[in-house]
Design a protein around this motif. Structure first.
Motif, PDB file in Angstrom:
ATOM      1  N   HIS A 114       0.622  -1.551   0.305  1.00 57.68           N
ATOM      2  CA  HIS A 114      -0.122   0.174   0.248  1.00 57.68           C
ATOM      3  C   HIS A 114       1.010   1.428   0.246  1.00 57.68           C
ATOM      4  O   HIS A 114       1.355   1.106   1.265  1.00 57.68           O
ATOM      5  CB  HIS A 114      -0.873   0.120   1.261  1.00 57.68           C
ATOM      6  CG  HIS A 114      -1.700   0.789   1.115  1.00 57.68           C
ATOM      7  ND1 HIS A 114      -2.965   1.241   2.093  1.00 57.68           N
ATOM      8  CD2 HIS A 114      -2.354   2.131   0.481  1.00 57.68           C
ATOM      9  CE1 HIS A 114      -3.120   2.033   2.026  1.00 57.68           C
ATOM     10  NE2 HIS A 114      -2.976   2.755   1.440  1.00 57.68           N
TER      11      HIS A 114
ATOM     12  N   HIS B 272       3.496   0.878   3.137  1.00 60.52           N
ATOM     13  CA  HIS B 272       3.897   0.046   4.131  1.00 60.52           C
ATOM     14  C   HIS B 272       3.059  -1.290   3.541  1.00 60.52           C
ATOM     15  O   HIS B 272       2.446  -1.595   2.322  1.00 60.52           O
ATOM     16  CB  HIS B 272       2.873   0.457   5.345  1.00 60.52           C
ATOM     17  CG  HIS B 272       1.211   0.624   4.995  1.00 60.52           C
ATOM     18  ND1 HIS B 272       0.917   2.099   4.914  1.00 60.52           N
ATOM     19  CD2 HIS B 272       0.570  -0.223   4.889  1.00 60.52           C
ATOM     20  CE1 HIS B 272      -0.347   2.074   4.850  1.00 60.52           C
ATOM     21  NE2 HIS B 272      -0.885   0.567   4.652  1.00 60.52           N
TER      22      HIS B 272
ATOM     23  N   ASP C 222      -0.239  -4.421   4.399  1.00 61.10           N
ATOM     24  CA  ASP C 222      -1.139  -4.639   4.928  1.00 61.10           C
ATOM     25  C   ASP C 222      -0.938  -6.713   5.056  1.00 61.10           C
ATOM     26  O   ASP C 222      -1.573  -7.016   4.137  1.00 61.10           O
ATOM     27  CB  ASP C 222      -2.090  -4.024   4.348  1.00 61.10           C
ATOM     28  CG  ASP C 222      -2.642  -2.692   4.741  1.00 61.10           C
ATOM     29  OD1 ASP C 222      -2.388  -1.419   6.014  1.00 61.10           O
ATOM     30  OD2 ASP C 222      -2.121  -1.861   3.880  1.00 61.10           O
TER      31      ASP C 222
HETATM   32 MN    MN Z   1      -2.420   0.621   4.438  1.00 58.60          MN
END
Ligand code: MN
Length: 208
Positions: free
Chosen positions: A47, A53, A55
């Motif tokens: 993401h 990051h 997820d």
């Molecule tokens: Mn996210």
């Protein structure tokens, strides 16, 4: 007999998820009930939001329990990766790939970086036999992943206090452990579209 508290997990399931999003503006799934089928699933979405990051999401009791892992998962058992517990997501989120509008919650591009099924290792231990929900509530999860990229045992441990959302994610020492693999770098593409996050972002721009 001691008092037994019954928690209605269904009632507020996905409330936080829904409250955070405007489904007229984002193409993310609105969380209409989808039944789970077969073995429980996991997914890891890359993401590119304000901070890039990964997820990590595990199917537990009809929702995807979720953690944001800034550095992404490692296949090296000596790496500890910070994992911040975030709101539960609907099961159909596991197939979501696309761009969330900039001004919306989580604005940025998402690709399905890895996914597959998993096994609860704590339920297989004779002296434990505890469920995923119980493992989550107690702050220690042990799973065996069968992903396209990640395989083998992973442990998630809640650190610090009760209300704290910080956990650590670690590869277990097993035959699938590999200190040199670095899949976050070596295998950047989506397992759904075979595109990098940059390619998905460009594709979305073309449609504007
Ligand atoms: Mn996210």
């Amino acid at each position: 007999m001691g008092k037994k508290k019954t928690i209605d997990y269904d009632k507020n399931k996905l409330k936080e998820y829904k409250d955070k999003r405007d489904f007229d503006k984002t193409t993310e799934p609105s969380g209409i009930k989808k039944k789970s089928s077969g073995r429980p699933k996991f997914v890891i979405q890359k993401h590119d939001a304000s901070n890039l990051h990964y997820d990590f999401r595990l199917e537990i009791n009809g929702v995807l329990k979720s953690w944001a892992v800034p550095k992404g998962p490692s296949t090296d058992p000596s790496d500890k990766r910070m994992a911040i517990n975030t709101e539960d997501h609907p099961l159909e989120y596991a197939d979501f790939e696309g761009t969330i509008p900039e001004d919306e919650y989580g604005g940025g591009t998402v690709i399905v970086w890895d996914g597959g099924t998993y096994r609860n290792l704590r339920s297989e231990k004779e002296d434990e036999r505890i469920s995923m929900q119980e493992s989550f509530d107690k702050g220690k999860i042990e799973v065996w992943l069968e992903g396209k990229k990640l395989k083998g045992g992973y442990v998630f441990i809640k650190t610090g206090k009760r209300q704290d959302k910080k956990w650590l994610m670690k590869k277990m020492k097993d035959d699938e452990a590999d200190a040199r693999k670095k899949p976050v770098k070596s295998e950047p593409k989506s397992i759904l579209s075979d595109k990098t996050i940059e390619e998905v972002k460009e594709k979305m721009k073309d449609h504007e």
